[in-house]
Design an enzyme around this catalytic site. Structure first.
Site, PDB file in Angstrom:
ATOM      1  N   LYS A  21     -20.611 -16.574   1.152  1.00 24.29           N
ATOM      2  CA  LYS A  21     -22.000 -16.365   1.552  1.00 24.29           C
ATOM      3  C   LYS A  21     -22.844 -15.582   0.561  1.00 24.29           C
ATOM      4  O   LYS A  21     -22.416 -14.546   0.061  1.00 24.29           O
ATOM      5  CB  LYS A  21     -22.014 -15.603   2.866  1.00 24.29           C
ATOM      6  N   GLY A  69     -13.925  -3.772   0.748  1.00 27.10           N
ATOM      7  CA  GLY A  69     -15.260  -3.246   1.061  1.00 27.10           C
ATOM      8  C   GLY A  69     -15.688  -2.173   0.078  1.00 27.10           C
ATOM      9  O   GLY A  69     -16.839  -2.145  -0.377  1.00 27.10           O
ATOM     10  N   GLY A 116     -10.593  -7.793  -2.090  1.00 25.19           N
ATOM     11  CA  GLY A 116     -10.789  -8.735  -0.994  1.00 25.19           C
ATOM     12  C   GLY A 116     -10.200 -10.106  -1.286  1.00 25.19           C
ATOM     13  O   GLY A 116      -9.050 -10.213  -1.714  1.00 25.19           O
ATOM     14  N   ARG A 160       0.822  -1.212   0.000  1.00 24.06           N
ATOM     15  CA  ARG A 160       0.000   0.000   0.000  1.00 24.06           C
ATOM     16  C   ARG A 160       0.853   1.257   0.000  1.00 24.06           C
ATOM     17  O   ARG A 160       0.470   2.265  -0.602  1.00 24.06           O
ATOM     18  CB  ARG A 160      -0.931   0.001   1.210  1.00 24.06           C
TER      19      ARG A 160
END
Ligand code: AMP
Length: 404
Positions: free
Chosen positions: A209, A384, A361, A36
């Site tokens: 999920k 996110g 992610g 990063r």
């Protein structure tokens, strides 16, 4: 939507407020992975080369009590950034006050200063969790904005889905907020994919999920030509189709929703036909391919060979592909094949002129682990944030960037 970028700003001699994402893993003062920091270098260097005085803001981890602060200081990052830039980055070690203000006033053209972890402001001197940064306290955004010369460069896509003092707060108190190069690239690819894709546009969704990705599935069904669903979440859809799924991942409370989505989507929704299953969630147990239903006592952990072919057929000729979520438990070698095969196939479309985007992610972790990261047009840095973008939400950090 054309947003202002750092290249549109006159930076010479200006105190330039900059939000970067230096939320890197640090253990005992040592940085684990500096991706990063490296990713933010082009924008920082550009500002310094133009004669700007860079004032850098970043959060690091979560500060909820006074004891969290020492381990979450940005000091090691400032030191590392100094090494990467080959010049001293000034680090007053505070988030406000005279020491910081004096250091800012003393900056020369081409010099950089880093403010201490913006989330130190979440806990006050009495040790109370007051969330001034995370709650976007208007006074804090105003104060930080007052340190600069009315210009703000936001290069932290990973926090763009949050409305914090160090992104939205500062932006609300300056005349011009511009995207840094990283932010510009994220907006360019995600926005074009979602709002103005070259067709055919195929979305590939996976992961554990259904509940995490409902909004993404629904939004992309309205935009893409085909939506492929694999991974653990495909078993709730299989159950909704009346198939046996053994012990596979299953969200009973989402079955009705899955039925609804199947009925509405028609042949736009592409689901797996077969599965690679195991008797337990382990890499050292026998595996078996099941077509249609999975027997009791077995757990589907990857898409099967027929599904791999079906998904490739669906992807063939696509001009835009957005991929979010693995096709199976890629962390275990026995169940990585589906993710690898589909990942490689999407990657191969890039050289045929397609824009291929990995949505952050776990998918980012998967492409890195499988060694195929260099095959995509763009790998989003924000988990996110990119998910919320794909859900069709307006991200406050991006909305706060000035239009051209
Ligand atoms: P997500 O964070 O929702 O993208 O989910 C990623 C996780 O889903 C990874 O850790 C995968 O191991 C897991 N996953 C994918 N497919 C399956 C599956 N069939 N059964 C259990 N977990 C899965």
């Amino acid at each position: 939507m054309a947003k202002l970028t750092v290249k549109d700003l006159d930076l010479k001699g200006k105190k330039v407020l900059m939000r970067v994402d230096f939320n890197v893993p640090i253990k005992d003062g040592v940085i684990g992975n500096d991706n990063r920091v490296v990713a933010a270098l082009p924008t920082i260097k550009y500002v310094l080369q133009q004669g700007g005085k860079a004032i850098l803001f970043s959060h690091l981890g979560r500060v909820k009590k006074a004891e969290d602060k020492p381990g979450l200081s940005l000091r090691p990052v400032a030191k590392h950034l100094s090494d990467l830039l080959g010049q001293d980055v000034i680090f007053p070690g505070v988030t406000e006050g005279k020491k910081l203000e004096d250091a800012v006033s003393a900056l020369n053209e081409g010099q950089a200063l880093m403010v201490e972890n913006t989330r130190y402001e979440d806990v006050n001197d009495q040790g109370e969790y007051v969330k001034r940064e995370s709650g976007n306290d208007p006074e804090l955004g105003k104060y930080w904005a007052s340190l600069g010369d009315d210009i703000f460069v936001n290069d932290a896509f990973g926090t763009a889905h949050r409305s914090h003092a160090s992104n939205v707060g500062i932006a609300s108190n300056v005349s011009r907020t511009a995207a840094g190069f990283l932010m510009e690239k994220e907006i360019k690819y995600l926005d074009v994919a979602v709002n103005d894709p070259k067709r055919p546009f195929v979305a590939v969704l996976g992961g554990a999920k259904v509940s995490d990705k409902i909004a993404v599935i629904k939004n992309l069904l309205g935009k893409a030509d085909k939506v492929i669903v694999g991974g653990g979440m495909s078993y709730t859809f299989a159950a909704a189709r009346g198939r046996k799924i053994g012990n596979s991942l299953f969200e009973e409370d989402r079955v009705d929703l899955a039925k609804e989505i199947i009925a509405q989507a028609g042949d736009k929704l592409v689901l797996p036909d077969d599965s690679l299953a195991a008797e337990s969630f382990a890499n050292d147990v026998p595996t078996k391919v099941f077509e249609k239903g999975i027997d009791d006592g077995w757990m589907g952990l990857d898409i099967g060979p027929k599904s791999i072919e079906k998904f490739k057929e669906t992807l063939k000729g696509a001009k835009t592909v957005v991929w979010n979520g693995p096709m199976g438990v890629f962390e275990m070698s026995n169940f990585a094949n589906g993710t690898l095969e589909i990942g490689k196939y999407i990657g191969s479309l890039t050289s045929q002129g397609a824009t291929t985007i990995v949505g952050g992610g776990d998918s980012t972790a998967a492409v890195s682990q499988l060694g195929i990261a260099d095959q995509f047009t763009h790998i989003s840095t924000g988990g996110g944030a990119s998910l919320e973008y794909l859900e069709g939400k307006t991200l406050p950090g991006i909305a706060a960037i000035s239009d051209k």
